[in-house]
Motif scaffolding. Sequence first.
Motif, mmCIF file in Angstrom:
data_model
loop_
_atom_site.group_PDB
_atom_site.id
_atom_site.type_symbol
_atom_site.label_atom_id
_atom_site.label_comp_id
_atom_site.label_asym_id
_atom_site.label_seq_id
_atom_site.Cartn_x
_atom_site.Cartn_y
_atom_site.Cartn_z
ATOM 1 N N VAL A 122 -0.361 1.456 -2.024
ATOM 2 C CA VAL A 122 -1.009 0.130 -2.050
ATOM 3 C C VAL A 122 0.119 -0.943 -2.676
ATOM 4 O O VAL A 122 0.802 -0.470 -3.557
ATOM 5 N N THR A 181 4.133 -1.785 -0.524
ATOM 6 C CA THR A 181 3.697 -0.177 -0.308
ATOM 7 C C THR A 181 5.148 0.559 0.038
ATOM 8 O O THR A 181 5.168 1.781 -0.202
ATOM 9 N N CYS A 214 0.979 -3.448 -5.708
ATOM 10 C CA CYS A 214 0.505 -3.358 -7.013
ATOM 11 C C CYS A 214 1.127 -4.287 -7.777
ATOM 12 O O CYS A 214 2.171 -4.778 -7.323
ATOM 13 N N SER A 258 2.609 -5.335 -11.939
ATOM 14 C CA SER A 258 3.020 -4.262 -13.153
ATOM 15 C C SER A 258 4.145 -5.470 -13.988
ATOM 16 O O SER A 258 4.155 -6.557 -13.587
ATOM 17 N N CYS A 283 2.575 2.392 -5.876
ATOM 18 C CA CYS A 283 1.445 2.665 -6.399
ATOM 19 C C CYS A 283 0.745 3.273 -5.338
ATOM 20 O O CYS A 283 0.738 2.945 -4.227
ATOM 21 N N THR A 284 -0.391 4.238 -5.650
ATOM 22 C CA THR A 284 -1.211 4.808 -4.651
ATOM 23 C C THR A 284 -2.604 4.835 -5.197
ATOM 24 O O THR A 284 -2.878 4.997 -6.162
ATOM 25 N N GLU A 285 -3.293 4.711 -4.018
ATOM 26 C CA GLU A 285 -4.949 5.047 -4.220
ATOM 27 C C GLU A 285 -5.374 5.935 -3.267
ATOM 28 O O GLU A 285 -5.216 5.924 -2.121
ATOM 29 N N ASN A 286 -6.146 6.932 -3.854
ATOM 30 C CA ASN A 286 -6.659 7.994 -2.794
ATOM 31 C C ASN A 286 -5.142 8.670 -2.045
ATOM 32 O O ASN A 286 -5.667 8.756 -0.737
#
Length: 82
Positions: A69, A28, A71, A73, A62-65
Amino acid sequence: MAPKTEVPLASRRMGESGTVVLRVVVDTRGMPTQWAVIRSSGHPRLDANATSAMGQARFEPCTENGVAVVCESTASFIYELE
């Protein structure tokens, strides 16, 4: 973003070039926490250079809303002889 890499001197002398693709888990804070070669360059020295360089990499988390978060890759390291 993966750090810029140069062909190691020994690899340059041996004419080694290629692309190494790593799978990377980013936390994060944008720090790589795990990585592994998923496609080798065909040259162990270049693969080792890429995995070592990944430890220096920093990424945009990485982001969610709007929340950061963990992630996963891929990152490609391209080693070309000039």
